[in-house]
Design a protein around this motif. Structure first.
Motif, PDB file in Angstrom:
ATOM      1  N   ILE A 195       0.837  -1.202   0.000  1.00  0.00           N
ATOM      2  CA  ILE A 195       0.000   0.000   0.000  1.00  0.00           C
ATOM      3  C   ILE A 195       0.869   1.248   0.000  1.00  0.00           C
ATOM      4  N   GLU A 196       2.053   1.149   0.615  1.00  0.00           N
ATOM      5  CA  GLU A 196       2.972   2.299   0.620  1.00  0.00           C
ATOM      6  C   GLU A 196       3.458   2.605  -0.792  1.00  0.00           C
ATOM      7  N   GLU A 197       3.768   1.551  -1.566  1.00  0.00           N
ATOM      8  CA  GLU A 197       4.211   1.755  -2.951  1.00  0.00           C
ATOM      9  C   GLU A 197       3.095   2.360  -3.790  1.00  0.00           C
ATOM     10  N   ILE A 198       1.879   1.909  -3.560  1.00  0.00           N
ATOM     11  CA  ILE A 198       0.737   2.466  -4.291  1.00  0.00           C
ATOM     12  C   ILE A 198       0.586   3.949  -3.987  1.00  0.00           C
ATOM     13  N   HIS A 199       0.708   4.323  -2.727  1.00  0.00           N
ATOM     14  CA  HIS A 199       0.605   5.735  -2.355  1.00  0.00           C
ATOM     15  C   HIS A 199       1.725   6.561  -2.979  1.00  0.00           C
ATOM     16  N   GLU A 200       2.927   6.004  -3.017  1.00  0.00           N
ATOM     17  CA  GLU A 200       4.051   6.712  -3.636  1.00  0.00           C
ATOM     18  C   GLU A 200       3.792   6.932  -5.128  1.00  0.00           C
ATOM     19  N   MET A 201       3.262   5.901  -5.791  1.00  0.00           N
ATOM     20  CA  MET A 201       2.962   6.046  -7.214  1.00  0.00           C
ATOM     21  C   MET A 201       1.852   7.069  -7.442  1.00  0.00           C
ATOM     22  N   LEU A 202       0.819   7.039  -6.594  1.00  0.00           N
ATOM     23  CA  LEU A 202      -0.248   8.025  -6.711  1.00  0.00           C
ATOM     24  C   LEU A 202       0.297   9.443  -6.567  1.00  0.00           C
ATOM     25  N   ASP A 203       1.195   9.639  -5.609  1.00  0.00           N
ATOM     26  CA  ASP A 203       1.798  10.964  -5.417  1.00  0.00           C
ATOM     27  C   ASP A 203       2.599  11.378  -6.655  1.00  0.00           C
ATOM     28  N   SER A 204       3.330  10.434  -7.225  1.00  0.00           N
ATOM     29  CA  SER A 204       4.138  10.729  -8.417  1.00  0.00           C
ATOM     30  C   SER A 204       3.252  11.114  -9.598  1.00  0.00           C
ATOM     31  N   VAL A 205       2.189  10.354  -9.787  1.00  0.00           N
ATOM     32  CA  VAL A 205       1.269  10.641 -10.887  1.00  0.00           C
ATOM     33  C   VAL A 205       0.598  11.998 -10.687  1.00  0.00           C
ATOM     34  N   GLU A 206       0.187  12.299  -9.465  1.00  0.00           N
ATOM     35  CA  GLU A 206      -0.457  13.583  -9.186  1.00  0.00           C
ATOM     36  C   GLU A 206       0.491  14.749  -9.448  1.00  0.00           C
ATOM     37  N   ARG A 207       1.778  14.583  -9.127  1.00  0.00           N
ATOM     38  CA  ARG A 207       2.734  15.661  -9.398  1.00  0.00           C
ATOM     39  C   ARG A 207       2.824  15.946 -10.894  1.00  0.00           C
TER      40      ARG A 207
ATOM     41  N   SER B 203       8.319  13.035 -15.802  1.00  0.00           N
ATOM     42  CA  SER B 203       9.172  11.914 -15.382  1.00  0.00           C
ATOM     43  C   SER B 203       8.676  11.233 -14.107  1.00  0.00           C
ATOM     44  N   ASP B 204       8.070  11.994 -13.178  1.00  0.00           N
ATOM     45  CA  ASP B 204       7.538  11.380 -11.960  1.00  0.00           C
ATOM     46  C   ASP B 204       6.471  10.340 -12.310  1.00  0.00           C
ATOM     47  N   GLY B 205       5.525  10.749 -13.137  1.00  0.00           N
ATOM     48  CA  GLY B 205       4.454   9.842 -13.531  1.00  0.00           C
ATOM     49  C   GLY B 205       4.959   8.669 -14.346  1.00  0.00           C
ATOM     50  N   ILE B 206       5.974   8.903 -15.185  1.00  0.00           N
ATOM     51  CA  ILE B 206       6.540   7.826 -15.993  1.00  0.00           C
ATOM     52  C   ILE B 206       7.177   6.779 -15.090  1.00  0.00           C
ATOM     53  N   GLY B 207       7.735   7.225 -13.954  1.00  0.00           N
ATOM     54  CA  GLY B 207       8.296   6.272 -12.998  1.00  0.00           C
ATOM     55  C   GLY B 207       7.241   5.292 -12.511  1.00  0.00           C
ATOM     56  N   ALA B 208       6.020   5.793 -12.281  1.00  0.00           N
ATOM     57  CA  ALA B 208       4.926   4.917 -11.856  1.00  0.00           C
ATOM     58  C   ALA B 208       4.552   3.941 -12.970  1.00  0.00           C
ATOM     59  N   ILE B 209       4.597   4.419 -14.212  1.00  0.00           N
ATOM     60  CA  ILE B 209       4.290   3.546 -15.345  1.00  0.00           C
ATOM     61  C   ILE B 209       5.319   2.425 -15.450  1.00  0.00           C
ATOM     62  N   TYR B 210       6.597   2.772 -15.274  1.00  0.00           N
ATOM     63  CA  TYR B 210       7.644   1.744 -15.273  1.00  0.00           C
ATOM     64  C   TYR B 210       7.373   0.701 -14.188  1.00  0.00           C
ATOM     65  N   GLN B 211       6.985   1.170 -13.003  1.00  0.00           N
ATOM     66  CA  GLN B 211       6.781   0.242 -11.887  1.00  0.00           C
ATOM     67  C   GLN B 211       5.597  -0.682 -12.144  1.00  0.00           C
TER      68      GLN B 211
ATOM     69  N   GLU C 247       5.533  -4.864 -12.651  1.00  0.00           N
ATOM     70  CA  GLU C 247       4.642  -5.753 -11.902  1.00  0.00           C
ATOM     71  C   GLU C 247       3.716  -6.541 -12.827  1.00  0.00           C
ATOM     72  N   GLY C 248       3.774  -6.218 -14.131  1.00  0.00           N
ATOM     73  CA  GLY C 248       2.945  -6.931 -15.106  1.00  0.00           C
ATOM     74  C   GLY C 248       1.490  -6.539 -15.107  1.00  0.00           C
ATOM     75  N   VAL C 249       1.168  -5.316 -14.622  1.00  0.00           N
ATOM     76  CA  VAL C 249      -0.239  -4.914 -14.510  1.00  0.00           C
ATOM     77  C   VAL C 249      -0.561  -3.635 -15.280  1.00  0.00           C
ATOM     78  N   LEU C 250       0.385  -3.109 -16.052  1.00  0.00           N
ATOM     79  CA  LEU C 250       0.137  -1.840 -16.738  1.00  0.00           C
ATOM     80  C   LEU C 250      -1.049  -1.934 -17.689  1.00  0.00           C
TER      81      LEU C 250
ATOM     82  N   LEU D 218       5.483   5.716 -23.971  1.00  0.00           N
ATOM     83  CA  LEU D 218       5.475   6.430 -22.699  1.00  0.00           C
ATOM     84  C   LEU D 218       6.777   6.246 -21.924  1.00  0.00           C
ATOM     85  N   LYS D 219       7.428   5.119 -22.115  1.00  0.00           N
ATOM     86  CA  LYS D 219       8.654   4.844 -21.364  1.00  0.00           C
ATOM     87  C   LYS D 219       9.901   5.448 -22.015  1.00  0.00           C
ATOM     88  N   ASN D 220       9.737   6.007 -23.190  1.00  0.00           N
ATOM     89  CA  ASN D 220      10.873   6.598 -23.896  1.00  0.00           C
ATOM     90  C   ASN D 220      11.034   8.057 -23.470  1.00  0.00           C
TER      91      ASN D 220
END
Length: 240
Positions: free
Chosen positions: A3-15, A36-44, A48-51, A64-66
């Motif tokens: 859940i902590e990773e999910i919150h971190e990704m949400l924060d990155s996407v919101e930025r 780049s913050d949001g792209i980091g969440a996309i990479y993650q 995890e195989g869920v994008l 998106l990853k380029n």
């Protein structure tokens, strides 16, 4: 994912979403490094195989990853909104507070819009299948057209407007999505059928016109408007 990773990704996407909003870029093409913050969440999510569960197809994910590449700002915004919506959904499944908005719910609905509104038979006059030689100008146009169709598909599947305010009804949207997905698959093969291309060009032009009439989904309308000329350009090369 925790859940902590999910919150971190949400924060990155919101930025990244906030940065896009503040810049007010509309459809301007921008480097992916801008978000780049949001792209980091996309990479993650991809690691995890869920994008794909966020409604982002493999071809668009590669773009998106380029971080050296570019995409229209409204396409980046739509992709990040989809990622945020997906993260909010799995956040609630972890037992966290359900922060999904009405806009999120609308995007959830559009993930199954074709299944809920099976398109009626689409009349297409099959003309002829044409072989496209590797390295030809037609092949280059197909690559450019496929990029446009990927973007139109994402924006068509990502509106947060209710059906009565959107540019298209859900039935019209389902039919356009089905045509886009079919054409994208066809364009990957060695043979291209002109009749289907013409039908898609007309459908994209109609979608752009309806968006203009309703003053809604302008990002989708602008890119859709560019589809028909690219299709006619391709057809010209196919019959030459």
């Amino acid at each position: 994912m925790s859940i902590e990773e999910i919150h971190e990704m949400l924060d990155s996407v919101e930025r990244s979403l906030s940065r896009l909003r503040s810049a007010n870029l509309h459809s301007k093409s921008m480097p992916l490094s801008f978000i780049s913050d949001g792209i980091g969440a996309i990479y993650q999510l991809e690691s995890e195989g869920v994008l794909s569960n966020a409604g982002i197809n493999r071809t668009l994910a590669i773009k998106l990853k380029n971080l050296d590449g570019q995409l229209p700002a409204n396409v980046m915004f739509a992709a990040l909104e989809r990622v945020r919506t997906y993260l909010r959904r799995i956040e609630s499944e972890f037992g966290g507070e359900d922060n999904s908005t009405e806009a999120d719910q609308r995007i959830f609905e559009l993930d199954s819009v074709v299944e809920r509104n099976p398109p009626p038979p689409v009349p297409v006059w099959a003309e002829t299948w044409v072989y496209v030689a590797p390295g030809s100008r037609a092949k280059q146009i197909i690559a450019e057209l496929s990029d446009l169709l990927d973007e139109v598909l994402l924006l068509t599947k990502s509106t947060n407007l209710p059906e009565d305010q959107a540019a298209l009804t859900d039935i019209e949207r389902a039919q356009l999505i089905a045509l886009l997905e079919t054409a994208l698959l066809m364009l990957k093969g060695p043979l291209v059928e002109r009749g289907l291309l013409k039908r898609l060009g007309n459908a994209a032009a109609e979608a752009a016109t309806k968006a203009a009439q309703k003053n809604a989904e302008q990002g989708m309308a602008e890119i859709s408007k560019a589809v028909a000329p690219k299709i006619w350009d391709l057809i010209k090369w196919l019959i030459s």
